[in-house]
Design a protein around this motif. Sequence first.
Motif, PDB file in Angstrom:
ATOM      1  N   ASN A   1     -37.268  18.782 -50.727  1.00 28.01           N
ATOM      2  CA  ASN A   1     -38.372  20.150 -50.678  1.00 28.01           C
ATOM      3  C   ASN A   1     -37.357  20.459 -48.775  1.00 28.01           C
ATOM      4  O   ASN A   1     -37.764  19.897 -48.395  1.00 28.01           O
TER       5      ASN A   1
ATOM      6  N   GLY B   1     -32.751  19.678 -46.430  1.00 29.05           N
ATOM      7  CA  GLY B   1     -31.808  20.748 -45.483  1.00 29.05           C
ATOM      8  C   GLY B   1     -31.252  20.640 -47.451  1.00 29.05           C
ATOM      9  O   GLY B   1     -31.698  21.379 -48.353  1.00 29.05           O
ATOM     10  N   SER B   2     -29.538  20.293 -47.067  1.00 27.85           N
ATOM     11  CA  SER B   2     -28.800  20.419 -48.049  1.00 27.85           C
ATOM     12  C   SER B   2     -28.958  18.929 -49.492  1.00 27.85           C
ATOM     13  O   SER B   2     -28.131  19.269 -49.890  1.00 27.85           O
ATOM     14  N   GLY B   3     -29.627  18.293 -49.021  1.00 30.81           N
ATOM     15  CA  GLY B   3     -30.609  17.718 -49.831  1.00 30.81           C
ATOM     16  C   GLY B   3     -29.276  16.564 -50.389  1.00 30.81           C
ATOM     17  O   GLY B   3     -29.360  15.487 -51.424  1.00 30.81           O
ATOM     18  N   MET B   4     -28.934  15.875 -49.199  1.00 30.89           N
ATOM     19  CA  MET B   4     -28.628  14.314 -49.066  1.00 30.89           C
ATOM     20  C   MET B   4     -29.828  13.196 -49.511  1.00 30.89           C
ATOM     21  O   MET B   4     -28.674  12.033 -50.111  1.00 30.89           O
TER      22      MET B   4
ATOM     23  N   LEU C   1     -38.227  24.447 -46.603  1.00 35.22           N
ATOM     24  CA  LEU C   1     -38.793  25.640 -45.888  1.00 35.22           C
ATOM     25  C   LEU C   1     -37.939  27.087 -46.388  1.00 35.22           C
ATOM     26  O   LEU C   1     -37.942  28.412 -46.823  1.00 35.22           O
ATOM     27  N   SER C   2     -36.724  26.778 -46.434  1.00 30.06           N
ATOM     28  CA  SER C   2     -35.786  27.676 -45.948  1.00 30.06           C
ATOM     29  C   SER C   2     -34.940  27.456 -47.376  1.00 30.06           C
ATOM     30  O   SER C   2     -34.482  26.157 -48.336  1.00 30.06           O
TER      31      SER C   2
ATOM     32  N   GLY D   1     -39.344  15.469 -47.314  1.00 29.96           N
ATOM     33  CA  GLY D   1     -40.311  17.260 -47.573  1.00 29.96           C
ATOM     34  C   GLY D   1     -39.231  17.742 -46.542  1.00 29.96           C
ATOM     35  O   GLY D   1     -39.382  18.880 -46.455  1.00 29.96           O
TER      36      GLY D   1
ATOM     37  N   THR E   1     -26.827  19.419 -39.356  1.00 28.41           N
ATOM     38  CA  THR E   1     -27.448  18.666 -39.388  1.00 28.41           C
ATOM     39  C   THR E   1     -27.680  17.880 -40.236  1.00 28.41           C
ATOM     40  O   THR E   1     -28.778  17.094 -40.714  1.00 28.41           O
ATOM     41  N   LYS E   2     -26.918  17.563 -40.871  1.00 36.20           N
ATOM     42  CA  LYS E   2     -26.347  17.392 -42.179  1.00 36.20           C
ATOM     43  C   LYS E   2     -26.024  15.851 -42.212  1.00 36.20           C
ATOM     44  O   LYS E   2     -25.304  15.228 -41.029  1.00 36.20           O
ATOM     45  N   VAL E   3     -27.093  14.678 -43.134  1.00 33.13           N
ATOM     46  CA  VAL E   3     -26.939  13.286 -43.195  1.00 33.13           C
ATOM     47  C   VAL E   3     -26.549  12.841 -43.955  1.00 33.13           C
ATOM     48  O   VAL E   3     -26.722  13.525 -45.105  1.00 33.13           O
TER      49      VAL E   3
ATOM     50  N   TYR F   1     -24.242  21.871 -43.932  1.00 33.94           N
ATOM     51  CA  TYR F   1     -24.946  22.081 -43.817  1.00 33.94           C
ATOM     52  C   TYR F   1     -25.240  21.642 -42.051  1.00 33.94           C
ATOM     53  O   TYR F   1     -24.754  20.719 -41.832  1.00 33.94           O
TER      54      TYR F   1
HETATM   55  C1  SAM Z   1     -33.173  17.937 -40.460  1.00 30.01           C
HETATM   56  S1  SAM Z   1     -32.330  19.384 -41.225  1.00 30.01           S
HETATM   57  C2  SAM Z   1     -32.735  18.902 -42.281  1.00 30.01           C
HETATM   58  C3  SAM Z   1     -31.306  18.106 -42.830  1.00 30.01           C
HETATM   59  C4  SAM Z   1     -30.982  17.317 -44.322  1.00 30.01           C
HETATM   60  N1  SAM Z   1     -31.319  16.149 -43.759  1.00 30.01           N
HETATM   61  C5  SAM Z   1     -29.777  17.670 -45.118  1.00 30.01           C
HETATM   62  O1  SAM Z   1     -28.870  16.751 -45.202  1.00 30.01           O
HETATM   63  O2  SAM Z   1     -29.288  18.781 -45.146  1.00 30.01           O
HETATM   64  C6  SAM Z   1     -33.787  19.530 -41.330  1.00 30.01           C
HETATM   65  C7  SAM Z   1     -34.803  20.613 -42.150  1.00 30.01           C
HETATM   66  O3  SAM Z   1     -36.173  20.873 -42.369  1.00 30.01           O
HETATM   67  C8  SAM Z   1     -36.414  22.270 -42.417  1.00 30.01           C
HETATM   68  N2  SAM Z   1     -38.187  22.637 -42.453  1.00 30.01           N
HETATM   69  C9  SAM Z   1     -38.460  23.377 -41.350  1.00 30.01           C
HETATM   70  N3  SAM Z   1     -39.608  23.066 -41.674  1.00 30.01           N
HETATM   71  C10 SAM Z   1     -39.928  22.060 -42.328  1.00 30.01           C
HETATM   72  C11 SAM Z   1     -41.132  22.731 -43.477  1.00 30.01           C
HETATM   73  N4  SAM Z   1     -42.883  22.917 -42.341  1.00 30.01           N
HETATM   74  N5  SAM Z   1     -41.128  22.698 -44.133  1.00 30.01           N
HETATM   75  C12 SAM Z   1     -40.016  22.420 -44.858  1.00 30.01           C
HETATM   76  N6  SAM Z   1     -39.099  22.264 -43.804  1.00 30.01           N
HETATM   77  C13 SAM Z   1     -39.279  22.084 -43.225  1.00 30.01           C
HETATM   78  C14 SAM Z   1     -35.404  23.028 -42.519  1.00 30.01           C
HETATM   79  O4  SAM Z   1     -34.904  24.017 -43.274  1.00 30.01           O
HETATM   80  C15 SAM Z   1     -34.033  21.751 -42.203  1.00 30.01           C
HETATM   81  O5  SAM Z   1     -33.236  22.468 -43.363  1.00 30.01           O
END
Ligand code: SAM
Length: 498
Positions: A195, A151-154, A197-198, A148, A124-126, A122
């Motif tokens: 949570n 992303g991939s739920g890490m 958006l995608s 909130g 920007t996965k952490v 994913y």
């Molecule tokens: C930086 S990524 C998170 C990655 C996550 N830390 C991981 O380890 O996979 C940011 C996430 O925020 C989501 N996002 C962007 N705007 C949003 C919103 N308004 N509400 C909820 N999620 C949102 C994006 O779809 C994206 O998956």
Amino acid sequence: MTKQKQKNLGLSAQASTSGPVECLGHKFESDAARREHFRELLREKLKDPTFRRTEGFPVGDDEDILRLSDPPFYTACPNPFLSELTAHYGKAYRAGDAYHRDPFAIDVSVGKTDALYKAHSYHTKVPHLAIVPSILHYTKPGEIVLDGFCGSGMTGVAALWCGAAPEAYRKEVEGEWKREGLPAPQWGARQAVLNDLSPAATMIAAGYTLPFDMDTFTYRAQQILDSVEEELGWMYETNHADGSVKGRISFTVWSEVFSCPECAHEVVFVDEALDKETKHVRDEFPCPSCKAKLTKDNLERSFETLIDAASGEPWKRVRFRPVLITYKVGDREFEKVPDAADEALLARIGRLPTPAALPTVAFPIDEMAHGSRIAPKGFTHAHHFFLPRAAAALSALWSRAAAETDTSTRRMLLWFIEQAVWGLSVMNRYSPSHFSQVNRALNGVYYIASQHSEVSPWYILDGKLSRLTKAFVGSKPPGVRVDQHRQLRGAASGISVR
Ligand SMILES: C[S@@+](CC[C@H](N)C(=O)[O-])C[C@H]1O[C@@H](n2cnc3c(N)ncnc32)[C@H](O)[C@@H]1O
């Protein structure tokens, strides 16, 4: 599945979790009954226009949302059970409760090679191992952690890891914290509310955090690979150089065909620009006909008009030609230039109708940041991203996974197959300087290079399946049986449990 493979895996299909379960104060005779009960409630809720007007509600049919969801723990839309879940699993802070933690800094580059981290990509996965110390520092076991933007739920994986971490890892963290003068961490799983958006993100997060039966998943996934091989194996056969046997294609390299700006002679990009010794594309190379100096910038695009099998309309796109086949005979790998039989096979595959499972939607080119990179080359619809053979393979894989009747097994099968979507598309670049041609798409951009590796489904997925099995089973703490571990893995997109 062939008998040999079945024996090698040492598995037999098993029914998913059975026996009574309790959820949100209700008792159910099985997990399937729990799911059905909450699915009916979600079905009713989806009929509510106010609920559907929630900001960020996904564009999707009720049945598709219901099929993805595993309520109340995961819903592929805003989770209507969230308040009930947090009230049930959480504990409200009362006025006067003291909560204090000192600020905490941690290196988040840790754990990027961890098998569980790499189980699903994913952007920007952490890594979960970078999140675990913060959760340990700021929360106690059983408390709720909200991500909130999961992303991939890490964060969910990290919340569970606080309870599932192996002894060696615990000792390491405890030693470090002691040296830093911090109090000992309190081990134990936390709840996670995830949570995003995608819907793609929450689907990945659900796969990472919801329980599933590993043996059933592995068995079904291997069955899918075997049955697709049985049905479509003929598409990946090529005559071995000595003509005595058939080889099995690992990948076919396609080159864009340009035209020389001086003499208009055709220029097959890979043949002319790729330095076979260094395996790199040369900045400058001669025209095969007039010897004029060519660069990527002065080459002229060349187009062909095909019939779009999905619409039946003429379809103009840049020209590609197969230039190299890498194949195996037994365990030995060979390369060849495609011959007349290979060309005939590709032509036969090209005449097949577009598979029903392949999406044919038009891309919103004007709204895409990278629309200008794909539309001028003729790639304007989802199905344009797949050459006919890759389209057949992906559709066969996807439709088999989607037909699985057990919800948690289906979720994981789709989680597994979905990872081949990018790799089977024309975005997969041919990278001769890399050992593997898997996942060579340029990150974060819709880009179709002038050299494409069209990989076989087995080339891309066989290794992935064994790595996934190891990643999930390998993450169990020592001394805990795999089935107990599955109980620990109780988080969900929407809310975590246990
Ligand atoms: C930086 S990524 C998170 C990655 C996550 N830390 C991981 O380890 O996979 C940011 C996430 O925020 C989501 N996002 C962007 N705007 C949003 C919103 N308004 N509400 C909820 N999620 C949102 C994006 O779809 C994206 O998956």
